[in-house]
Structures are given as structure tokens and as C-alpha cells.
Write an enzyme that holds these catalytic residues in place. Structure first.
Site, PDB file in Angstrom:
ATOM      1  N   SER A  37       4.031   0.948  11.957  1.00  0.00           N
ATOM      2  CA  SER A  37       4.016   1.121  10.510  1.00  0.00           C
ATOM      3  C   SER A  37       5.151   2.072  10.155  1.00  0.00           C
ATOM      4  O   SER A  37       5.053   3.272  10.393  1.00  0.00           O
ATOM      5  CB  SER A  37       2.674   1.693  10.042  1.00  0.00           C
ATOM      6  OG  SER A  37       2.662   1.857   8.642  1.00  0.00           O
ATOM      7  N   PRO A  38       6.261   1.551   9.609  1.00  0.00           N
ATOM      8  CA  PRO A  38       7.400   2.412   9.304  1.00  0.00           C
ATOM      9  C   PRO A  38       7.149   3.278   8.085  1.00  0.00           C
ATOM     10  O   PRO A  38       6.248   2.984   7.283  1.00  0.00           O
ATOM     11  CB  PRO A  38       8.522   1.398   9.025  1.00  0.00           C
ATOM     12  CG  PRO A  38       7.800   0.199   8.507  1.00  0.00           C
ATOM     13  CD  PRO A  38       6.504   0.151   9.261  1.00  0.00           C
ATOM     14  N   ASP A  56       3.132  -3.038   9.510  1.00  0.00           N
ATOM     15  CA  ASP A  56       2.390  -2.696   8.291  1.00  0.00           C
ATOM     16  C   ASP A  56       3.350  -2.036   7.312  1.00  0.00           C
ATOM     17  O   ASP A  56       3.918  -0.986   7.616  1.00  0.00           O
ATOM     18  CB  ASP A  56       1.231  -1.753   8.664  1.00  0.00           C
ATOM     19  CG  ASP A  56       0.711  -0.954   7.480  1.00  0.00           C
ATOM     20  OD1 ASP A  56       0.524  -1.549   6.407  1.00  0.00           O
ATOM     21  OD2 ASP A  56       0.492   0.265   7.648  1.00  0.00           O
TER      22      ASP A  56
END
Length: 370
Positions: free
Chosen positions: A45-46, A88
Site C-alpha cells: 500500500s503506497p 491498495d
């Protein structure tokens, strides 16, 4: 796993567990050092391109897609032909207007059109505990509803990645449980007006419902015959062990954590015990904890050495606070700790085929300088 670690020379190993390792360093460099065709699943999830800057370094919206594509390209090179990238990405508004940014969709198109990924399926994570934002458009002027859904893209290197939705069955709804007790009383096998043929197999108990393309995890399933790809995962984790421990240590936790059931779902569905799972935006290392519990080999990359060190807390649940503080301090000082015993989930959370690591009464550490 050691042969892979030996190649990751640009990063520093903060700690290892029986199944994985946390590194701190530049993820772009570390991704480039991974062997080709070596990873089964990237689960990450960045940082999101929010209008308000966060401590963990989120990017501006205009540069976001180009920045993220660099990571996805290197990840694709390291993926096995049967591997997947699950990412995400939360939404955001454009600067100064109640108009949504399209960054997550532009990123998806870039992954597919420019890098050659395949979109295996899109998922949606519904977080009912998410706070209303931006305050200007939601709370004050009431122009917009609360944004409580993240997009989760499941991308693959080839058209047919490794996957088994049978591993993520969920309990049948009450209605389905009643049907299974006496199928003949609830339905007659025949073709429906939609031209779908419902046969006798519909009344067979398979141990749980298969997820359809609308997924809801894990709570309110009583009124559903199937589980959709709308992931209902409350993220109000203010009292979980990680944050409780950090609060007692008077240390701030990572501000952007996804619930452990999110990576758990995809790790179960897309990998087998012993497969390699990598998170290149490690944060508090939720992915590594989930992979450890499921008996997968894992690597977590985190740019901020403080967050990387504090993520060790996830593997020392229930331990003496002073011992945890000493361990974190040693990591912050440059030591590499070997967490040889880590707490494990209840037996019903350990997947068949995965090796359970005994629950410990004290965290055993071996320390290498540097």
C-alpha cells in the site's frame, strides 16, 4: 531466502524471523536487486497523494503515477510468471475543489498499458471507521459524502496467475445454512429466468461460501449467500497490540496501517506455504506479520529506519516492555536482531501446510553489529 538477502546490498537488515526479514533502504534500489522470477506476491500500500502532507512522505498528485510506475516496473521483473502484485490505493480530492482525483485509475492504466500487467480483478476495501475528509467538503459545506472505500488492484504478470479462491471461503449465511439442511425445501433445480442453471450441486456443503466479485470481509455476512469483493475491514485499530505497545513506549506508530486481514486474504488466495511475499512500502510491516503467521517467506522494505525498527514490535507481542524497548534501541543503533521465537495466531488462523512457530515466553535475540 538467505541467497536473496545476500543480493540486497543497498539496504540494511533490521531484524529477521523464522520466515522473513525487515530491511530499511530505498525500495527502488532494493527492488532492482531482487533476482528475476523470484517473488510470488507483492502485497503493498503506497503513500497516497493526499492534499495534506503526511509524516511518511506522500507524493503530490501530479507526479504520483510516474513515481509509482517506477516501483511497479521493477516488481514485474522480479515476479514469477505465476506471481501477482496487489496494491491498495486510496482516493483523494483535487486541490481546492470538491472534485475527485483519478490517480488510482491512471496508475492502473499505466500498469496495464505501459508495463504489460494484466488486471486479474479489482477489489474494494470498505473502511467504516475512516474519518470524514476533506473536512471542508464533507463536514463543513456538506457537499460530499464520506470517502470510506479504497481501490485494491490485483495485477498479474501473466493471464493466469496462481490463485485459489477455495482457500478464502467464508462461513455460509444463515439462509444458506438453512438451505443446506434441507435443499429440496428451499429450491428446485432448474434454469432461472437469467438463463443460469441451478443444479443439485447448489445444495452441497463445501465448507463455506466462495467469494464472488463482491467481497466483504469479515463481519456482516448473515444476510448474504455469497461474499462480495467489497472488503469490509474496519481499521479502528487504536487498541491493537502494536499501538498499545508503542503508546507504552511513548513512541508514535506508523500513521497509515492497513488491517492485517487485508494482506491475509490475498496471501492465502494467491500463495502457498513457503512462497515469497514482498512489501516494498513496509510501514509497520503488517504484510510481514500476516505472511509469518501463514508460513510464507517474506521481505519488507521501508525507507524510514525508525518505522522499520518499530515494526519489530509486531513480532514481540506479549513480551516484557523493557525487553522490547532494548530490542528496538539496538535496531536503531545499527544492530540486526534475530527474533527466533515469535507469537503466533490461534490454531484456526494457521493454514494447513504452514509450520506453526511456538508461542514464546521471552523474545530470543542474536545481535550482529552493523
Amino acid at each position: 531466502m538467505q541467497d536473496v538477502l545476500d543480493r540486497l546490498r543497498s539496504g540494511r537488515v533490521c531484524y529477521t524471523t523464522p520466515h522473513g526479514a525487515q530491511l530499511t533502504g530505498d525500495s527502488l534500489e532494493l527492488l532492482g536487486e531482487l533476482p528475476a522470477n523470484s517473488v510470488d506476491l507483492f502485497m503493498t500500500s503506497p503513500p497516497f497523494p493526499l492534499l495534506r502532507k503526511k509524516a511518511y512522505g506522500n507524493k503530490d498528485q501530479e507526479e504520483y503515477v510516474a513515481w509509482l510506475v517506477k516501483f511497479a516496473k521493477l516488481a514485474k521483473d522480479a515476479l514469477k510468471p505465476t506471481g501477482s502484485l496487489v496494491i491498495d490505493i486510496g482516493g483523494a480530492y483535487q486541490q481546492g475543489e470538491p472534485v475527485r482525483s483519478l490517480h488510482q485509475f491512471r496508475a492502473l492504466l499505466a500498469f496495464v498499458d505501459d508495463l504489460g500487467y494484466f488486471l486479474a480483478e479489482e477489489f474494494y476495501w470498505y473502511n467504516p471507521a475512516k474519518l470524514p475528509s476533506p473536512i471542508e467538503w464533507v463536514n463543513k459545506r456538506k457537499y460530499r459524502a464520506k470517502d470510506a472505500v479504497n481501490t485494491v488492484w490485483w495485477l498479474s504478470k501473466t493471464e493466469r496467475p496462481k490463485a485459489d479462491v477455495g482457500k478464502v471461503r467464508v462461513p455460509y449465511s444463515k439462509a444458506m445454512q438453512q438451505l443446506l439442511k434441507d435443499p429440496a425445501a428451499y429450491y428446485t433445480p432448474k434454469e432461472r429466468p437469467s438463463h443460469h442453471s441451478i443444479g443439485k450441486a447448489f445444495g452441497v456443503d463445501n465448507g463455506g461460501a466462495l467469494p464472488s466479485n463482491l467481497l466483504e470481509i469479515p463481519h456482516l455476512v448473515e444476510d448474504l449467500l455469497e461474499i462480495p469483493n467489497l472488503l469490509e475491514l474496519p481499521n479502528s485499530q487504536s487498541n491493537d497490540a502494536y499501538l498499545r505497545t508503542l503508546k507504552a513506549m511513548e513512541r508514535p506508530g506508523h500513521p497509515a496501517r492497513f488491517p492485517i486481514k487485508l494482506p491475509t486474504f490475498f496471501i492465502k488466495m494467491l500463495t502457498d506455504p513457503g512462497d515469497v511475499v514482498v512489501d516494498f512500502f513496509g510501514g509497520s510491516n503488517t504484510t510481514g506479520r500476516a505472511a509469518e503467521d501463514l508460513g510464507r517467506s517474506w521481505l519488507s522494505f521501508e525507507l524510514d529506519p525508525a518505522y522499520a525498527a518499530l515494526s519489530a514490535v509486531r513480532f514481540m507481542e506479549g513480551q516484557d516492555l523493557k525487553a522490547i524497548q532494548r530490542a528496538v534501541k539496538k535496531i536503531e543503533g545499527g544492530a540486526t536482531l534475530e527474533l527466533t521465537d515469535v507469537s503466533t495466531p490461534p490454531n484456526n488462523e494457521i493454514e494447513e501446510g504452514a509450520r506453526a512457530v511456538p508461542t514464546n515466553t521471552s523474545t530470543q535475540l542474536s545481535i550482529d553489529a552493523g
